[in-house]
Design an enzyme around this catalytic site. Sequence first.
Site, PDB file in Angstrom:
ATOM      1  N   GLY A   1       0.736  -1.089   0.119  1.00 46.79           N
ATOM      2  CA  GLY A   1       0.124   0.051   0.123  1.00 46.79           C
ATOM      3  C   GLY A   1       0.810   1.537   0.059  1.00 46.79           C
TER       4      GLY A   1
ATOM      5  CD  GLU B   1       3.574   9.996 -17.471  1.00 46.73           C
ATOM      6  OE1 GLU B   1       2.857  10.867 -17.379  1.00 46.73           O
ATOM      7  OE2 GLU B   1       3.406   8.795 -17.656  1.00 46.73           O
TER       8      GLU B   1
ATOM      9  CB  CYS C   1      -0.654   9.232 -18.707  1.00 47.89           C
ATOM     10  SG  CYS C   1       0.634   8.764 -19.631  1.00 47.89           S
TER      11      CYS C   1
ATOM     12  CD  GLU D   1      -4.775  12.193 -16.283  1.00 43.96           C
ATOM     13  OE1 GLU D   1      -4.289  11.641 -17.125  1.00 43.96           O
ATOM     14  OE2 GLU D   1      -4.596  12.461 -15.115  1.00 43.96           O
TER      15      GLU D   1
END
Length: 492
Positions: free
Chosen positions: A217, A259, A293, A387
């Site tokens: 996690g 990124e 992306c 996005e």
Amino acid sequence: MDGAQFSFFDDGTWSGKIYTGGWVDGSGGADEVTAPADGAHVASIGRATPADLGAAAKAARAAQPAWEATAPADRAAILNKAAEILEANAGELIPWIIRETGSIPPKAGIEIEHSAGFLRAAAEAAQENQTQTLASVDGRGASEELIRVAHGVVGVISPFNFPLILSIRAIAAALATGNAVVHKPDPRTPITGGVMIARAFEDAGLPSGLLHIVPGGADVGAAMCEDPNIAMVSFTGSPEVGAKVGEACGRNLKKVQLELGGKNALIVMDDADIDVAASNAAWGAWLHQGQICMATGLILVPSATAGQLIEALGTKASHLPVGDPAKEECALGPLIVEAEAKRVEGIVEDAVAKGATLHVGGKPNGTLFPATVLSGVKPGMRAFDEEIFGPVAVIAEYDNEDHAVELANMSDFGLVASVIGTDVRRARDLGMRLRVGHLHINDQTVTASPLAPFGGRGRSGNGCRISGPALWEEFTQWVWVTTKPAATPYPF
């Protein structure tokens, strides 16, 4: 996968395990990996803890110097062998990718193909000469060199959408340049993003201790940013998490490569073939359910031709079946979890409430979300500003080229842009006015190459790049070495 046994990818080898010095139990027990389409059991994977991360980082640091001293040709041979192993076992691996990630078969095949490409590109780069000779300027008679050296141990954190590619591109780059790697795949896709890579390098003969796969996690990711044995972290994921990674690495003076996604504009010029433009926009917006992306997040079209483009996209959307790619032929699979489908639905509803028009789609069924077309989208709507990471074609109209550039550059992101038009020079001139890291003329936005530096501007990252010439720039650092034929005295 539900008891299936394979000669290469036998889940009896790795089920319920993590990979650190071999397949071992994780301190956190084991987690169940489920299929996003129906929640069915896919596999069990070991759960690492921060303590496991610390032990892996320590072992990686101990193993790394010998690997950096290994001949580049020998490092390259292992990388090339790993590529061959992925390709040779694609028939076994692709069903796992489909089941775990919700990919349609062609997208799963792309994961194998492109991952092998990243491995081979890294193998070639490993053998490049990275030493430079400098002219001595102080008259001391010393020869001067610049030599690239590895950081040491690179931590990699990867996302769920293209887990094999987005893990292996950083792992391959780090290994090629002499680093060891500790990798935390997304806990929703640890098989594609972790186990496959470990198995490929295991069979390729990578020496023990150089690659550790520690599924876990957020606490494991946080530990990676804090651990003194890890010199660099390469992160691919959301801007929100990336900001936390960057902050923690900065506090600990670690190199960090981020990124973080994009809101990518595709500009349709007034001289474009509308049918061709619609084909490009559809692929860019809906491939892998928009969970990319580089997905086309904003389609900018002249007001005079907007109606034609909307009609063409609506027709395409209505003919694209959505379903479980592990069980049926479909064009779109599931989103990764149902909460994501509800989030995307909320973005569509916000746009409609503020005046946009919903033409097709917009309503999910569990994790299944159909190809969706929204027009009349404007700044201030979530569909314009955010996005989406879902299969929504967002159409906004522009008045002239300056207006198109203004709309495209409103985004805080800066990853990719595309321009489609008959006059290539004019399209390119317009494209060069956009603040992005990748620009594609007469193509859609979902385009990548293992030979090209990948990365963006603004909220798309921290200005770092990955692949191509950026491989050496990011995963090594310079050492300045001067050598005199003999020591000479100084005045003191």
